[in-house]
Design an enzyme around this catalytic site. Structure first.
Site, PDB file in Angstrom:
ATOM      1  N   LYS A   1      -9.772  -1.562  -3.157  1.00 28.54           N
ATOM      2  CA  LYS A   1      -9.671  -2.419  -1.980  1.00 28.54           C
ATOM      3  C   LYS A   1     -10.811  -2.082  -1.020  1.00 28.54           C
ATOM      4  CE  LYS A   1      -5.474  -0.843  -1.375  1.00 28.54           C
ATOM      5  NZ  LYS A   1      -4.120  -0.551  -0.859  1.00 28.54           N
TER       6      LYS A   1
ATOM      7  N   ASP B   1       0.098   4.931   1.038  1.00 24.97           N
ATOM      8  CA  ASP B   1       0.015   5.902   2.129  1.00 24.97           C
ATOM      9  C   ASP B   1       0.015   5.223   3.494  1.00 24.97           C
ATOM     10  OD1 ASP B   1      -0.209   7.908   0.195  1.00 24.97           O
ATOM     11  OD2 ASP B   1      -2.368   7.618   0.067  1.00 24.97           O
TER      12      ASP B   1
ATOM     13  N   ASP C   1       0.856  -1.168   0.000  1.00 24.82           N
ATOM     14  CA  ASP C   1       0.000   0.000   0.000  1.00 24.82           C
ATOM     15  C   ASP C   1       0.908   1.238   0.000  1.00 24.82           C
ATOM     16  OD1 ASP C   1      -2.426   1.546   0.368  1.00 24.82           O
ATOM     17  OD2 ASP C   1      -1.769   1.810   2.449  1.00 24.82           O
TER      18      ASP C   1
ATOM     19  N   ASP D   1       1.449   9.421   5.562  1.00 23.78           N
ATOM     20  CA  ASP D   1       0.140   9.738   4.998  1.00 23.78           C
ATOM     21  C   ASP D   1      -0.162  11.229   5.118  1.00 23.78           C
ATOM     22  OD1 ASP D   1      -2.398   9.339   3.879  1.00 23.78           O
ATOM     23  OD2 ASP D   1      -3.306   9.210   5.871  1.00 23.78           O
TER      24      ASP D   1
END
Length: 488
Positions: A413, A326, A324, A332
């Site tokens: 997702k 972030d 993934d 993030d």
């Protein structure tokens, strides 16, 4: 409204295929967009089919792989799976349309009703009774129509099921867990009860390895969830243990205990054989087969179950790790639209370099709904990703979903689309991939695709997601720990 469907038939070249294809050509009702026959024989051999039937090959890897080859080559809304040893009536297509056209988007599949004609002049033999069980079985693909979007969402059949056993239950269970309904249709398909070899019931015990995979994937309640019934493995284990104990006591000279254990084995074996003999035609040949196989089946069942437990618990080193973006690779920043704001998490560059040097392929699978929300544009997203690639790359694949929750796509997702596309792009089997992320959606996407998952919790990770990841995947302290877990 017309029905948009493709018929997919996996085959090993059985004679009945020609009869089935003839029946499909002669039936009334809506015509399929295509009929795809997937030849699953390991060695290429001749297959005589009408000119309008498309033939594909799957290399002898089993019906799960063959069906995946078939449906992925189709483009229709519905995929109607038929086995090559069934027979359909002249009105089958009409009944299929009546079953499918009224269904809402929440329906992911429709099961046909299977009829198994049995001899009228005698009791059915053991293998015939086994076939007759299809009449009451749930979710079998002898006649099963799936909505293509449901197949895409869950990744299709799991190729780790090498036989025509449990692969259909596993798929259906994953489809229902994805929120789809599976409805019982009214169409009728005939499945002849052909006689198998004298030791077919013994060979069938290899399916116990597939039961181990079902337990590994779906937990101890998988039988209740699929309607498979309690099974007999417990009694088989007790019978086998009694036989081994009798042998052990006899070798060590403890006669009384050996006789007691032998008596237990004799009683359990006699009960098993009697139950099978009384249900059948009781001919000398059938009685002889039941006696012989009733002795051999318990240890064979235990052997294959143990083999399955070992195989499906044995770790395989990953060929690819998908990250993934972030809060996993970079710090993030909500809806990050400026490349200057890209800050890798501590140690990310060194970790990724180490993976590349060891031959593990790396990729990114990322939800970026800010595009759908109008908070960032495509150019800004591309610039941010280019900066990530500059600082941490190169990555073998970038798979990004720009849709929002309400778009109903198959890539965002927790849907498996990004993971499946990344595996295809890297040229690796999805089962040899590990997804590392910070949310339950990352874990769910990995598991739905057939990959492994490692969760690296952050402040935004929900407690329930961590609890579930401990049970279904793995949980790491940080990125370095996650990679170590992935490589085990």
């Amino acid at each position: 409204m017309s029905l948009d469907y493709t018929i997919v038939i996996p085959t090993t070249g059985r004679d009945n295929l020609a009869l089935l294809l003839t029946a499909l050509d002669e039936m009334t009702g809506p015509r399929p967009a295509e009929i795809i026959v997937v030849d699953d024989r390991a060695k290429e051999a001749g297959l005589t089919v009408p000119g309008h039937v498309r033939v594909l090959r799957s290399g002898g890897h089993g019906p799960a792989t063959a069906r995946n080859v078939g449906w992925r080559a189709a483009a229709s809304e519905w995929i109607a799976f038929l086995d090559d040893d069934v027979l359909v009536g002249a009105d089958w297509a009409e009944r299929l349309a009546e079953d499918l056209l009224p269904l809402g988007r929440d329906a992911g599949a429709s099961q046909g009703r299977i009829v198994v004609p049995l001899p009228a002049d005698r009791r059915p033999a053991d293998d015939e009774r086994g076939t007759a069980g299809l009449e009451t079985a749930r979710w079998i693909t002898a006649d099963m129509a799936y909505r293509r979007t449901a197949l895409v969402e869950v990744g299709g059949f799991d190729p780790r099921f090498p036989r025509a056993f449990r692969e259909d239950s596993d798929l259906a269970l994953r489809v229902t867990k994805a929120g789809y309904l599976i409805v019982q249709g009214k169409r009728v398909t005939t499945h002849p009860a052909r006689r198998a070899g004298p030791f077919a019931s013994l060979k069938a015990q290899a399916g116990n390895a597939d039961n181990a995979l079902m337990r590994r994937k779906h937990g101890v309640l998988w039988r209740q969830q699929t309607g498979a019934g309690p099974g007999r493995l417990g009694k088989h284990a007790l019978t086998t243990a009694a036989a081994l104990a009798a042998l052990g006591f006899a070798v060590t000279g403890r006669k009384s205990k050996a006789l007691a254990a032998f008596g237990a084995w004799t009683g359990l074996t006699a009960e098993f054989a009697a139950r099978r003999i009384l249900a059948g035609p009781r001919t000398p040949g059938e009685v002889g087969r039941m006696l012989a196989t009733s002795v051999l089946i318990p240890p064979a069942a235990c052997f294959h179950r143990l083999r399955g437990e070992i195989i499906h618990r044995r770790p395989h080193p990953p060929e690819a790790i998908l990250f993934d973006r972030d809060d996993t690779l970079i710090v993030d920043v909500p809806y990050l639209n400026d490349p200057k704001g890209v800050r890798p998490v501590p140690g990310a560059r060194e970790i990724l370099c180490g993976l590349r040097e060891s031959g593990v392929r790396v990729g990114v699978v990322s939800n970026q709904s800010g595009v759908a929300r109008g908070l960032i544009d495509d150019g800004q997203l591309a610039a941010v990703n280019a900066r990530v690639d500059e600082l941490l790359g190169p990555f073998g694949t970038w798979q990004v979903c720009v849709h929002g929750d309400e778009d109903g796509c198959c890539c965002r997702k927790p849907a498996p689309g990004l993971v499946l596309r990344a595996a295809r792009d890297l040229g690796v089997d999805v089962s040899r991939c590990v997804v590392i992320g910070d949310t339950g959606a990352d874990v769910d996407a990995a598991l739905a695709a057939g990959a492994r998952a490692v969760l690296v919790p952050t402040q935004r990770t929900r407690p329930g997601e961590i609890v579930r990841a401990h049970r279904e995947a793995a949980v790491a302290r940080d990125l370095a720990h996650a990679v170590r877990l992935a490589l085990r």
